[in-house]
Enzyme design. Structure first.
Site, PDB file in Angstrom:
ATOM      1  N   GLU A  80      18.093  -9.256   2.667  1.00  0.00           N
ATOM      2  CA  GLU A  80      19.521  -9.539   2.622  1.00  0.00           C
ATOM      3  C   GLU A  80      19.872 -10.967   3.035  1.00  0.00           C
ATOM      4  O   GLU A  80      21.005 -11.415   2.836  1.00  0.00           O
ATOM      5  CB  GLU A  80      20.265  -8.537   3.523  1.00  0.00           C
ATOM      6  CG  GLU A  80      20.233  -7.111   2.970  1.00  0.00           C
ATOM      7  CD  GLU A  80      20.862  -6.099   3.896  1.00  0.00           C
ATOM      8  OE1 GLU A  80      20.976  -6.399   5.108  1.00  0.00           O
ATOM      9  OE2 GLU A  80      21.238  -5.021   3.421  1.00  0.00           O
ATOM     10  N   GLU A 110      -0.971   2.889   7.491  1.00  0.00           N
ATOM     11  CA  GLU A 110      -0.647   2.329   8.802  1.00  0.00           C
ATOM     12  C   GLU A 110      -1.802   2.438   9.797  1.00  0.00           C
ATOM     13  O   GLU A 110      -1.681   1.979  10.930  1.00  0.00           O
ATOM     14  CB  GLU A 110       0.571   3.040   9.380  1.00  0.00           C
ATOM     15  CG  GLU A 110       0.340   4.494   9.721  1.00  0.00           C
ATOM     16  CD  GLU A 110       1.579   5.134  10.336  1.00  0.00           C
ATOM     17  OE1 GLU A 110       1.449   5.683  11.451  1.00  0.00           O
ATOM     18  OE2 GLU A 110       2.641   5.083   9.710  1.00  0.00           O
TER      19      GLU A 110
END
Length: 268
Positions: A80, A110
């Site tokens: 953003e 992960e």
């Protein structure tokens, strides 16, 4: 052994027997604790922002590193920045499992301590950069390994977690811990822990953009007019800032291409 608050049993039970109103009311009640938990971390967030700023002024970048929900929130905040503040390639979100993991779970992505730093290597990280590891549990190997290597390489490091004294807090220069308590659905850290992470990332990136001069007054003068909403917002900003009509502002925006370019031209 540290206390794994994010895995503790919910304060509520028999959820499947509750009415919709009860579920929503109870979730909202729990969510109200999140902002208060973040408030307790403002000192650490301030230290992080003030530590990043001089590094950014020397060309440094901010890497958000996480897995699952934590990784997605980092990618979201980073993505953003360019349209909102016109700053390219300074905030970079790195998620275990790569772009595929933004939409679907990538099994075991992960679990590798080496994978995170390997994912940073194409960016050629250096000592002016900052790595912020995000892990609600504070135990995600992908994030821990990245912070270990980043620290070894002399980068500035921080972490966001919901578990005090978890392993991640021992690996970062600045540890930001939001104690939001057990989740409404036991272990579902996408809820309060995720909300706390979103709030803190908003605070970090917004404060940095303000402090680095990319906001004037209270306006996003470096936003990129890449869609109709942002074009109309740009026109309103110019009209208010320069005291001109929206028609004139529209013409100037079309001529110069961005709010900041118009303002720079008028300052001259």
């Amino acid at each position: 052994m540290f206390r794994k608050i994010t895995e503790e049993a919910s304060l509520y039970d028999h959820l499947e027997q509750k009415s919709t109103h009860e579920i929503l009311t109870e979730i909202n009640r729990e969510d109200q604790q999140v902002a208060l938990a973040v408030k307790e971390s403002i000192q650490q967030i301030e230290q992080l922002v003030d530590g990043i700023l001089p590094r950014m002024e020397k060309g440094g970048r901010v890497f958000y590193v996480g897995a699952g929900t934590s990784g997605r929130l980092g990618v979201l905040d980073a993505s953003e920045i360019p349209p909102t503040y016109g700053l390219q390639d300074k905030f970079i979100g790195v998620i275990a499992g790569g772009e595929k993991a933004l939409r679907t779970a990538v099994e075991k992505a992960e679990d590798s301590e080496a994978a995170g730093w390997n994912d940073l290597m194409p960016y050629h990280p250096d000592v002016h950069d900052t790595v912020i590891g995000i892990a609600a549990s504070g135990t995600t190997p992908y994030v821990l390994g990245t912070l270990k290597e980043a620290h070894r390489q002399g980068l500035f490091t921080a972490c966001l977690t919901s578990n005090p004294e978890s392993p991640i807090t021992q690996l970062a220069d600045i540890a930001i811990v939001t104690v939001v308590g057990p989740e409404y659905v036991t272990g579902s850290s996408r809820m309060k822990s995720g909300t706390a992470t979103k709030l803190i990332l908003n605070m970090i990136s917004t404060a940095l953009m303000i402090k680095s001069g990319r906001v004037k007054g209270n306006r996003m003068v470096n936003l990129q007019p890449t869609n109709n909403k942002l074009i109309h917002r740009s026109i309103r900003i110019l009209a208010e800032e320069l005291g001109i009509s929206e028609e004139e502002a529209c013409q100037l925006l079309h001529q110069y291409g961005s709010v900041n370019a118009v303002l720079q031209s008028h300052r001259k």
